[in-house]
Design an enzyme around this catalytic site. Structure first.
Site, PDB file in Angstrom:
ATOM      1  N   ASP A   1       1.363  14.092   8.714  1.00 45.07           N
ATOM      2  CA  ASP A   1       2.217  14.660   7.659  1.00 45.07           C
ATOM      3  C   ASP A   1       1.524  15.748   6.842  1.00 45.07           C
ATOM      4  OD1 ASP A   1       4.555  14.844   6.179  1.00 45.07           O
ATOM      5  OD2 ASP A   1       3.983  13.283   4.759  1.00 45.07           O
TER       6      ASP A   1
ATOM      7  N   HIS B   1      -2.393  13.988   0.929  1.00 45.15           N
ATOM      8  CA  HIS B   1      -1.542  15.145   1.270  1.00 45.15           C
ATOM      9  C   HIS B   1      -0.283  15.319   0.423  1.00 45.15           C
ATOM     10  CE1 HIS B   1       0.167  12.107   4.182  1.00 45.15           C
ATOM     11  NE2 HIS B   1       1.270  12.587   3.665  1.00 45.15           N
TER      12      HIS B   1
HETATM   13 ZN   LIG Z   1       3.160  11.744   3.910  1.00 44.26          ZN
END
Ligand SMILES: [Zn+2]
Length: 1057
Positions: free
Chosen positions: A309, A525
């Protein structure tokens, strides 16, 4: 939290033994069921979304006993936090309440549930496959017949309906259970692996994540008991550590499953970090702390790096993944590209240094697959490399907010596999293996990867380009913390090596580890990119404040071991007594710096500075660290320019060349000029109208164009904090430097200040020029320093600084981890056009043959270069998911550095490094002759390779740190910074007793001994290690320091106090 004692009614207790008794508990929010001894049993996800999980099976023994006790903890948040209007990324509604929806004991009719699942699978087959396939037709006809046969008033119709479904799934398919995967195709095409993506913070803070981890993982451990084929993978050592600290009984259960091979470790990193902005060394630490944690708790390391991700992936990764003991890499985020479709699914990813790693970007295009027929089929039909390999990973389970696979997903996969055992029209899905098994099989099937396509360089995400800038203070916290910890390790290593003024100094390993873990955590992130809710940043800022406080304290302790009694001398601490001003240089570059120091009215300090501010409070000193030492001393402006001996090494040539004519002048209204004998900048009518290389007489700005601050309308399509879209470039509003005044006028520093009012905001910019060059490299120019203080109150506006240069190149150069990356300045193709906003670290540069200009950055990561206009992105103003993001006070700096020669001939990487690493200015209270450090040359130095940078000096991870020790290891990390070969000589000073040297990987495993060449001297023998580098190569060297190193050595030299 509520304790429940469940009395199981007679009517429930008397059913067939095979029937389950289930507690259905729906609090409408997230919850966790504990046993009465506090062990988490499973998570609950209330509500009616696709992630609903409200049933808890009562153990058989409790059913027989007639009572069952559990404790349920409800958490006041849904799977995706508490968005105020229901839109996922809306800021949280802090007044949100949840209400208990149901709490029942039920005896599910398992045949009826089975029929519902059968019918779901049939419907998915009919919906997914083309209408001209026999399987699609068969599924459709069967589903239709079931609808005809089923009667809600006739319970026996359930069994008849299920018998019909078995015509698609095969006779007795259900009785085979997990053995269904042993039948049919021998070779798996779709490899199912359970996963729950738990964002370590996003629309909820870290503390909620700690609960999510226990909820999700206990659920998966429970599912493994019921579905033997279920394999579950999870990354992020931090989450394991939280589980270990907060839920020890569950941690032990997870550990058992890890040992059984069912709960699989992946990623090898501390968190699933942002993969654009962390420094090279920080990425190393993600792996070092991650892999060492896994090794210490589970006796194994990960083989697959895992960042499904992260918002784009640096080209430094293939080398770092390899050096961290891994060979495989999994991601999928580039399926979110909003311009081009990424052309590969399984490929060799080649990094900036030429290292390669086998990468799989699942064609299922998600890491939260629902294990539907469509997901399984997409693994084949969307695979872009079928000609070389047709296998795909099906990474399934609810995620982002955690959860993971539901039992209905495992049930669906059994039915899908049963179907493909009967028919070849669905790709066979396989369960029971690991991610590594999948990659191993790809290697086998592709002749070791040789038949796969290659992708060179970064995996740039054509999306979320605003994340390089969103939330300015988190970016600053990251950069400053990374550099502080580098410096702490450096100074503490030397303090533990020398122990000059404190014999019992011990390297503060555990505090350093704690600091690093905080910095690594904040690199998650959705934290570092600025895409989390405001609460997350309150926590993150607190962690940075702790790192800063602890780091400063560690520096003080180490400085006071290396130097005689001394205090930091900076704006925050006015001196109270006289002393000697010195600077400690934590870089391995020779340097000269102009530093501003508070004088505190002390005359003796005034004598050491060259320039005093108008109010007499601040002095400007010239610090010179131009020899092999680590301490800068005050120098006169044109004195000390010649080397002490008759030798004249090349680096002295520029020092010998005084920079004269530092001047600032004005026509007293709208025209200001800052100049020295190297460069000149003109502000006219509020804009930068000229940037001149004085020596060459060359104008660097494009004719008729001006530079300065600029504001753009910034209205992304949806993902507010994440995205800046290409259309923002259509709305530039240039800002003028207004209210300009001269604040310093030489001879060492000259500067002007401008106060700009824009909307509700005030932007104060100080532009300064010093009488020295950026570096000591011959021909180096001076840079213009821009210090900004901004009181920012805009919404959906983007502040940048731009320079339209009279320089032409199709590519601009940006620093990335352990190297640089070039990106197009034109829009030839959609791939070029998509890179209209990019990530850079300490510099961005536009050069042509013979000349270039760089922008240096100390806390910003967003840049762009379109045509001839080089820009640095300064501030955004998103309103979701943090309604107040970036509102308020900011302080940051950048610099404009002209340079003779192209980028590769320039001193830009060194200048940017120094710009980010100011010397630590200290006031020594004693005479400096009592400071042996000042008579000691740098212990480690690189010779004959100006393109090799010594980035890190730290103690070895496996040393003993409980008490001072005479034997130790020191770890040095070096890299080639320009993109070429080098034969570097690493010089180890004679006062360091070198007993052995090894090349290691990033995890500090000794891999290859290094030959030590010794040059005998009077008392000591200088050692040399020859290190061969190729482009952007990272090397880790571990030095074993022998027992003769420190104390006896110092006695011999007569420098003990
Ligand atoms: Zn994520």
């Amino acid at each position: 939290m509520n304790a429940f004692s469940v009395r199981i009614p007679e009517t429930c207790a008397s059913g067939a033994v095979t029937e389950q008794r289930v507690v259905e508990f729906d609090p409408d929010c997230e919850a966790m069921i504990f046993s009465t001894d506090g062990t988490p049993l499973q998570g609950i996800t209330g509500g009616y979304g696709g992630d609903r999980r409200v049933e808890h099976i009562i153990p058989r023994t409790a059913v027989q006993k007639g009572t069952y006790e559990i404790v349920i903890e409800s958490s006041c948040n849904g799977m995706f936090g508490v968005p105020w209007n229901g839109d996922t990324i809306a800021p949280p509604d802090m007044n949100r309440y949840f209400r208990l929806v149901s709490a029942d004991i039920v005896v599910p009719n398992e045949e009826a549930w089975g029929l519902m699942l059968d019918f779901t699978t049939l419907r998915e087959i009919a919906d997914t496959l083309p209408g001209n396939t026999s399987l699609q037709n068969k599924a459709l006809v069967t589903a239709n017949e079931i609808m005809n046969v089923f009667s809600k008033n006739d319970i026996s119709s359930v069994a008849r309906s299920r018998k019909l479904a078995a015509e698609v799934f095969g006779e007795s398919w259900e009785k085979k259970g997990e053995k269904i995967y042993d039948e049919g195709a021998k070779r798996a095409q779709i490899w199912g692996i359970g996963y729950c993506h738990i964002d370590t913070a996003w629309l909820w803070p870290y503390s909620v994540t700690q609960q999510k981890v226990a909820r999700s993982w206990s659920t998966q451990v429970d599912l493994m008991e019921r579905y033997p084929e279920h394999r579950f993978t999870c990354s992020q050592a931090q989450q394991y550590k939280w589980l270990e600290q907060l839920y020890p009984p569950l941690f032990e259960r997870v550990k058992e499953k890890v040992m059984e091979g069912k709960f699989q470790l992946v990623g090898g990193a501390w968190v699933e970090n942002d993969a654009n902005m962390p420094s090279g060394e920080a990425l190393v630490r993600q792996f070092l702390y991650g892999q060492r944690y896994f090794q210490s708790r589970f006796g194994k390391r990960c083989e697959t790096a895992w960042l499904p991700d992260s918002f784009g992936l640096t080209g430094a990764y293939p080398q770092l993944i390899r050096l961290a003991g891994m060979k495989y890499f999994f991601t999928q985020k580039l399926s979110w590209n909003n311009v081009n479709v990424f052309p590969h699914s399984t490929f060799n990813w080649i990094g900036i240094d030429g290292s390669q790693v086998l990468c799989h970007m699942t064609p299922v295009d998600t890491y939260t697959a629902q294990a539907t027929v469509g997901d399984v089929n997409r693994g084949l039909t969307n695979n872009k490399n079928i000609e070389s390999n047709d296998a795909a990973l099906l990474v399934f389970g609810n995620g982002d907010g955690g959860g993971g696979p539901l039992s209905k997903m495992l049930e669906n996969l059994r039915r899908i596999r049963a179907t493909s055992n009967q028919s070849r029209e669905l790709p066979p899905v396989y369960m029971g293996s690991s991610v590594e098994d999948f990659f191993d099989s790809v290697l086998t099937d592709t002749k070791g990867g040789t038949t796969l396509p290659n992708w060179s360089g970064e995996l740039y995400l054509e999306f979320h380009r605003g994340t390089y800038t969103s939330h300015g203070s988190i970016k600053k916290g990251n950069r400053k913390s990374e550099i502080l910890l580098r410096d702490v390790e450096h100074v503490a290593t030397l303090a533990s090596l020398y122990r000059y003024h404190k014999d019992n100094y011990v390297y503060p390993k555990s505090t350093i580890d704690t600091c690093w873990e905080k910095v690594l955590l904040n690199q998650f992130h959705d934290v570092l990119p600025g895409s989390a809710i405001g609460m997350v940043y309150e926590d993150a800022e607190k962690l940075y404040a702790e790192v800063s406080k602890d780091g400063q304290a560690l520096l003080e302790a180490a400085f006071n071991t290396l130097l005689p009694p001394s205090v930091a001398l900076d704006a925050a601490s006015a001196p109270k007594a006289a002393g000697e001003i010195v600077g400690y240089n934590t870089t391995f570059f020779r340097r000269r710096d102009v530093v501003a120091v508070p004088l505190g009215g002390i005359q003796q300090l005034k004598s050491q500075v060259i320039q005093v501010s108008k109010d007499g409070n601040t002095g400007y000193a010239l610090l010179d660290c131009s020899e092999d030492g680590h301490v800068s001393r005050c120098s006169g402006l044109f004195a000390h320019c010649m080397p002490p001996s008759g030798l004249l090494p090349s680096y002295f040539i520029s020092l010998a060349r005084p920079l004269t004519h530092l001047q600032v002048y004005t026509n007293s209204s709208d025209h200001f000029v800052l100049r020295n004998s190297s460069v000149q900048l003109t502000i006219s009518n509020g804009r930068i109208t000229s940037l001149l290389d004085v020596e060459l007489g060359r104008e660097l700005l494009a004719k008729g164009q001006t530079g300065g601050l600029v504001i753009f309308d910034d209205r992304p399509n949806y993902w507010d904090a994440w995205d800046v879209e290409i259309h923002h470039l259509e709305t530039p509003h240039p800002l003028e430097f207004t209210n300009v005044s001269i604040i310093t006028d030489g001879p060492l520093r000259a500067g002007v200040r401008s106060v700009i009012k824009y909307g509700q905001s005030t932007i104060t910019v100080t532009i300064s020029l010093d009488a020295i060059t950026a570096t000591v490299k011959p021909g180096s120019r001076s840079y213009f320093l821009f210090d900004a203080e901004v009181d920012w109150h805009e919404r959906h506006e983007f502040l940048k600084f731009e320079l339209p240069l009279d320089i032409h190149n199709d590519f601009a150069t940006y620093e990335t981890q352990f190297g640089h990356v070039q990106r197009p300045t034109h829009k030839n193709t959609t791939w070029d056009m998509a890179k209209f906003e990019v990530c850079g670290h300490k510099y961005a540069d536009l050069s042509e043959y013979g000349y270039g200009v760089a922008i240096l950055s100390e806390s910003k990561y967003g840049f762009s270069c379109r045509g001839n206009v080089l820009r640095i992105s300064l501030l955004r103003a998103a309103t979701a998911p943090d309604a107040e993001q970036d509102q308020g006070q900011h302080a940051f700096s950048w610099a404009v550095l002209p340079h003779k020669g192209s980028f590769l001939e320039s001193d830009v990487p060194m200048a940017a490094y120094l710009f980010n690493s100011p010397v630590y200015v200290r006031l020594l209270s004693k005479d400096i002759t009592q400071a042996p450090l000042l008579q000691t040359e740098s212990p480690f130095y690189i010779e004959s390779a100006s393109n090799v940078f010594l980035e890190t000096i730290k103690r070895g991870e496996d040393d003993q740190f409980s008490k001072p020790s005479s034997s130790m290891t020191v770890v040095l990390r070096l890299y080639e910074a320009f993109g070429g070969h080098a034969k570097a000589k690493l010089k180890i000073a004679g006062h360091v007793s070198l007993a052995g040297a090894y090349i290691t990987n990033l995890l500090e495993d000794e891999e290859e001994p290094l030959q030590i060449q010794r040059t005998p001297g009077m008392q000591d023998s200088t050692s040399y290690l020859t290190l061969d580098f190729h482009s952007f190569e990272v090397k880790t060297v571990k030095l074993h320091i022998g027992p003769s190193a420190t104390i006896s050595d110092r006695s011999d030299r007569g420098i003990l106090p």
